[in-house]
Structure formats: C-alpha cells, structure tokens
Design a protein around this motif. Structure first.
Motif, short mmCIF file in Angstrom:
data_model
loop_
_atom_site.label_atom_id
_atom_site.label_comp_id
_atom_site.label_asym_id
_atom_site.label_seq_id
_atom_site.Cartn_x
_atom_site.Cartn_y
_atom_site.Cartn_z
N ASN A 93 -111.66 34.62 -1.85
CA ASN A 93 -110.80 35.82 -1.98
C ASN A 93 -111.48 37.06 -1.42
O ASN A 93 -110.87 37.85 -0.69
N SER A 97 -110.28 39.18 1.76
CA SER A 97 -110.01 40.60 1.56
C SER A 97 -110.81 41.44 2.55
O SER A 97 -110.29 42.40 3.14
N TYR A 109 -104.22 34.68 3.91
CA TYR A 109 -104.27 33.78 2.74
C TYR A 109 -104.44 32.33 3.17
O TYR A 109 -104.18 31.97 4.32
N ALA A 119 -105.95 31.07 -2.22
CA ALA A 119 -106.73 32.31 -2.14
C ALA A 119 -105.99 33.27 -1.20
O ALA A 119 -105.29 32.84 -0.30
N SER A 121 -106.06 37.60 0.44
CA SER A 121 -106.75 38.88 0.51
C SER A 121 -106.23 39.84 -0.55
O SER A 121 -106.92 40.74 -0.98
N TRP A 123 -105.46 38.97 -3.62
CA TRP A 123 -105.57 38.20 -4.88
C TRP A 123 -105.53 39.09 -6.11
O TRP A 123 -105.01 38.73 -7.14
N ASP A 124 -106.04 40.33 -5.92
CA ASP A 124 -106.14 41.21 -7.08
C ASP A 124 -104.94 42.15 -7.21
O ASP A 124 -104.90 43.01 -8.07
N SER A 128 -99.77 39.53 -5.54
CA SER A 128 -100.71 38.53 -5.01
C SER A 128 -99.97 37.27 -4.57
O SER A 128 -99.00 36.83 -5.18
N VAL A 130 -101.44 34.41 -4.35
CA VAL A 130 -102.08 33.23 -4.96
C VAL A 130 -101.05 32.52 -5.86
O VAL A 130 -100.33 33.18 -6.60
#
Ligand code: ADP
Length: 601
Positions: A93, A97, A109, A119, A121, A123-124, A128, A130
C-alpha cells in the motif's frame, strides 16, 4: 399615353433581368463565401485535430509504461502470494501510494487473480479500492489473460472519469494478479479545453459506443451521438463503464453519421443554452480506440455573410450603374452624332439654297445694275445721238463734196475729203466703242484700275451731255501713277452716274460748273475722288434718303437706283461714298477708296 406605356414596359423589361442578376449575384456570393469559409475552417480543423490528438496521445503515453514497470517489482508477487500478511500488504500500500504521488496518476491498485483489489494507493481513504471487485472491468479481463489493458471508465467508488492501464503480474509464468494505474482524465480534458479555447473551437471525444465522455462543453458529456436503443442501454449498464452516470441522447441535427464518407459534416447541436451549428472534423485515436471530434462554430462565418452579401450587392449595383451609364452615354453620343449629321446635312442643304439664292440675287443685282446703267445711257441718249449725228452729218456732206470733186476731176480734193471721212468714221467707231464698253455687262473681275483713265473714260460717256448743257468742266487729276483695286466697268458706272446727276442738277442753274478732283491721302492710303457741281445741292431733308433705292426727284427719267447701286459698288471695293453741300451752293459727292499698293505705286 402610348409613350408612358412604352416607358413602363421598357422599365419592367429592364428591371426583370436586373433583379435576376441581383439574385444570382447574392446567391453566388453567398455560395462562394460559405464554400471558401468552410474550406478555411476545414484546413484549420485538420491542423487542430492533429495537434490535439498528438497532445492527448502524449499525455496518455506517459502513463502507459508505468504498470508494465511496476508489474516486474518482486514486492507485488510477494504480496500476492502472502495476501493474509498485513505487514506485506501495508508495505505494498505504501509503495503504491508513493508511486501514485510520483507519477501524478489518479490511483494505482493491485488485484488478485479474481479481480479483488488487495492493495491500493488510496488504501487509507474512505473511497479505498481495497476489497473492491474489478473482475468485470475489461482492463482486468485483458491483463488476467496476459495482455496489457487500456480502458476508459468512470470509477465506481471514486465516480471520477479515468483511464485505466493494466498489466499482469506473473509468478512462474502464471498470472497472479493485475496491477492497474488509473489516470484522472479530467486533467487532460482541462488542458485540452485550454487548447480548444485558444483555437476558438470545441471538441469532444467519443468511445466506440459513440458516447461523449470528454468535451470542452460540460453538457455534451455523457451524451450519446447516436440514438440510444433499449439493447444499447442494457449493454452500457452491464459494462458499468459510466458507473451511475445517466447517459442521454445529444440533440444533434441532422442525425450523426457514424460512418460518413467524408470526415467533414455540419451539425446543429441543441442544448438548454440554445442551438449552434458546427463544422465537425473527426479522427480515430487507434491506441485508445476513441474518436476525437473538432467542432468549429459556423456562426462567425454566418455573421459575416450579410456584410459580404451587401458588398456583393453594392458591387453589382455599381457595375450595373456603370454599364447603364456607358450604354446611355453611347446612346447619347450616337444621338448627338446623328443630330450632328442631320444638322450638317441641313446646313449643307441650306448653304446650297443660300448659294443658289445668292447667285440668283447676284444675277438680279447684275440685271438691276445693268438696268440702272441703261437708264443713265437713256437719259444721255439725246446728247449721244447728237454726238453721233454730228460726225454722221459731216460724213454726209463730205461724201457729197467728194462726189462733186470727182465729177470735176479734182482728185486731190476728193482724196483729202476721203482722208477726213476716214478720220470721222474712226471717231464714230471710237464713240461707239466707248458706249459699247460702258453698256456691256461687267464680268465681275477685279483688277488694278488707273484712276485717271477711269475718269477720262467716264467723261467720254457724259461729254456729249456736258457739251449739250454747256457745262464748264474743271479737272484736277494726279500726275503720277494712281491705282485702286476693283471692277473697271462698275467704277465707270458710278462715275457716269454721279456726273450725270450733277449735270441734271445744274440744268436750272445759270452757272454750270463741274469740278472733278482726285486727292491722295497717304496717311490712310486713301484716294478721294470729289465731284462738285454748282446745282441747288441736296436738300437737307433728303440727305439720308438719296442713297435709298427708288428715291428720285427726277420722276421723268430717273429710276432712283443710281446712287444706291453706286453705294453698293463703292462699298464692295472697300470704299465709301458721301455727299455734302458746298458753302457756295451745289453738291459735293466724295468717293474714298483704298489705294492699290504694289511696287512702284
Ligand atoms: P435718279 O438719278 O434716277 O433720280 P439717283 O439715285 O441717281 O436716282 O439719285 C437720287 C436723287 O438724289 C436724285 O433724284 C436727286 O434728287 C438727288 N441727287 C443726286 N445727285 C444730286 C446732285 N448732284 N445735286 C442735287 N441732288 C442730287
């Protein structure tokens, strides 16, 4: 009435071709202007479309290589093999990112072999990727089957328009997963719009389904160029390319030609902001399988049309006016020429008439002069008779004497008589010759006249009358050569006329004295012949009348033409005739004539 009708017919006859000419001019100028304008736009669009295709291709190409490069990174294989390892996932990740930031792409991704993102970029982020399922996306399907994929779509979670580049991630020759780089196409659209604004045109990019997804005009986006059938809507929904964005039909007239033979078409596109006509030029972008459309607005060309048509109409009218003016001028010239010819003909005819009249007049004048001359001779006939009878009587007595001398054989005396008789006949011949010369008609020829000779000849004619009336004659003539220019016979007539008048005037006078004098006035080169008598003179009241035709106080013998004819004759010789009464009584007639100047005169 007839003229008015003809004029109206003529005007109508002229107006119809003029109006037809104007319509043709307007039509052809419009056709020419539009044709030229469209050609210009087409040329410009050709250039602009090439530039824009190049720009967009370059923008996309920057990202194309990224998934291919990332796919070789062992970290991705490791992650795909150990999906349950959170540390590994966090590492990937962070890597994605980092890559996203460096490449300025939208998202990057990694999906597993089933299309589930493991995973990303982002993810947070709340959006996201993911755990999202991308198995239905064509770019996943392409990469899963071992090819690199390119696809345009609206992100399901991000709702952003993106271009997706994908590549398989291999392990031992097997596809373990797919790495995807998403590029925010909004940025490219913004930059392209900038280029379009600078070039004063609009653009749009349509996908193979003819759906506009990129455009310089917002409300053209997510519209279909072709009618949306039920089956097409269904297929679009299935592909989820446009996520939840509603797709409508673009109001385009005439219907959009998908496979048009020419790559140039005119369309009227209507939206809530109104309708506008564009000239469309399109080009396929083979790498992305998109069609780029350049739409050049036709309104500037249409707006310039009235001015051009006005200009063409003005030019046409100007040319027509010029032609009409030239025709009218030519007509006028012809008319003038014709009138001139007619005038010339009339002048010629009139001149001929006048010449004829003049000749007639001259003939009549000559006759009149002759008549006047004969009148004078008539008045002198008694004395002439006497002048002829005298030598005739003498001849007779000499002839009788001669007869007697011959009878007596006195030959010498007879011879002497015969000599005298010959002299007498000569004298008679002389007198007759003078009268003959005087009475003959003038030939109308001018020549130098010896003035002394002319006076002497005139005196010969009147001499018998002078003698008969017992008039005393005094002459004062110049001794040297003295000439004037004119008609001898006519001048002689004038002199005889004035002298005879003088003799007539003196008939009642006790003293009869005739004075003829000639004076030269060298200053003015004039010769003055004065004829003075001792008669009663001209009455003051008759002074101005005596030169008028038919004025006479001599009712018995006169015609009253002598002086008027004399005046004409003298004037024709550039001279003047005047009369005045002498202080001592009697009239003085003066003839002033220009002296004939030549060498020795
Ligand atoms: P006519 O001799 O036939 O009368 P003229 O024209 O020669 O015509 O003369 C016109 C008149 O002018 C005469 O009738 C006379 O009255 C007047 N006239 C001409 N010469 C003299 C002169 N020497 N003295 C007085 N009167 C004259």
């Amino acid at each position: 009435m007839v003229i008015t009708r003809t004029k109206i017919k003529h005007k109508i006859g002229l107006s119809i071709p003029l109006i037809i000419g104007l319509v043709i001019t307007l039509y052809s100028s419009q056709w020419y202007w539009l044709n030229k304008g469209v050609n210009n736009i087409a040329q410009q669009s050709e250039k602009q479309i090439n530039e824009l295709v190049l720009f967009i291709d370059q923008q996309l190409a920057q990202f194309e290589i990224i998934p291919e490069v990332i796919a070789t990174n062992p970290i991705l294989q490791e992650g795909l093999l150990a999906q349950k390892n959170p540390k590994k996932m966090a590492e990937i990740n962070a890597y994605l990112s980092e890559l996203q930031k460096v490449t300025e792409s939208s998202d990057i991704y990694l999906t597993d072999a089933l299309g589930i993102a493991i995973a990303a970029s982002n993810w947070d982020q709340p959006s996201s990727f993911v755990n999202q399922d991308y198995s239905y996306r064509p770019y996943f399907i392409a990469a899963r089957s071992g090819r690199s994929g390119r696809y345009y779509a609206v992100g399901v979670s991000s709702d952003k328009r993106g271009f997706y580049f994908s590549n398989p991630v291999y392990h031992n020759g097997q596809v373990l997963g797919v790495i995807v780089v998403k590029v925010d196409i909004g940025v490219i659209e913004q930059q392209s719009t900038g280029i379009a604004i600078a070039g004063q045109y609009e653009f749009m990019i349509s996908d193979p389904d003819d759906i506009v997804f990129l455009s310089s005009i917002n409300h053209w986006r997510f519209n279909s160029l072709t009618p949306l059938s039920q089956s097409k809507r269904f297929a679009l929904n299935n592909a989820k390319r446009y996520a939840n964005r509603p797709i409508s039909e673009l109001s385009i007239h005439p219907d959009y030609k998908v496979n048009s033979a020419t790559d140039l078409n005119t369309y009227k596109i209507t939206s809530s902001k109104g309708s506008e006509t564009f000239l469309e030029k399109k080009q396929l972008m083979p790498n992305a399988n998109w069609t780029l459309h350049i739409l050049a607005p036709m309104s500037p060309l249409y707006k310039s049309l009235p001015a051009i048509m006005l200009l063409a109409a003005s030019l046409y009218l100007l040319i027509v006016l010029f032609i009409l003016y030239t025709i009218e001028r030519r007509k006028n010239l012809l008319r003038m020429h014709h009138a001139q010819n007619q005038l010339e003909q009339r002048v010629k005819a009139r001149t001929l008439e006048l010449e004829q009249a003049n000749t007639q007049l001259k003939d009549t004048q000559d006759e009149l002069i002759q008549a006047a001359k004969l009148t004078v001779i008539g008045s002198l006939s008694a004395s002439i008779n006497h002048e002829l009878n005298q030598p005739l009587a003498a001849l007779r007595s000499y002839a009788q004497n001669t007869q007697t001398f011959l009878g007596r054989n006195m030959f010498d005396d007879a011879k002497n008589n015969l000599k005298i008789m010959i002299e007498l006949t000569d004298r008679l011949a002389d007198i007759i010759a003078q009268f003959k010369s005087f009475t003959r008609k003038s030939q109308g020829k001018d020549n130098a006249i010896e003035i002394q000779q002319a006076i002497e000849q005139a005196l010969t004619i009147v001499q018998p009358e002078i003698d008969k009336q017992g008039v005393q004659l005094s002459k004062s003539l110049p001794t040297g050569k003295c000439q004037i220019w004119g008609d001898t016979v006519r001048l002689q007539q004038v002199l005889v006329n004035i002298i005879s008048n003088a003799i007539v005037a003196m008939q009642q006078s006790s003293q009869r004295h005739l004075t003829i004098s000639v004076n030269k006035i060298s200053d003015s080169n004039t010769l003055i012949i004065s004829i003075q008598d001792t008669g009663p003179g001209v009455r003051e009241s008759q002074m101005s009348k005596i030169f008028e035709p038919y004025f006479t106080t001599n009712e018995r013998q006169g015609l009253g033409l002598g002086l008027s004819i004399s005046q004409r004759i003298i004037e024709s010789m550039q001279g003047q005739i005047t009369v005045e009464n002498s202080d001592k009584g009697g009239a003085i007639f003066r003839l002033s004539l220009p002296i004939y100047l030549h060498e020795g005169n």
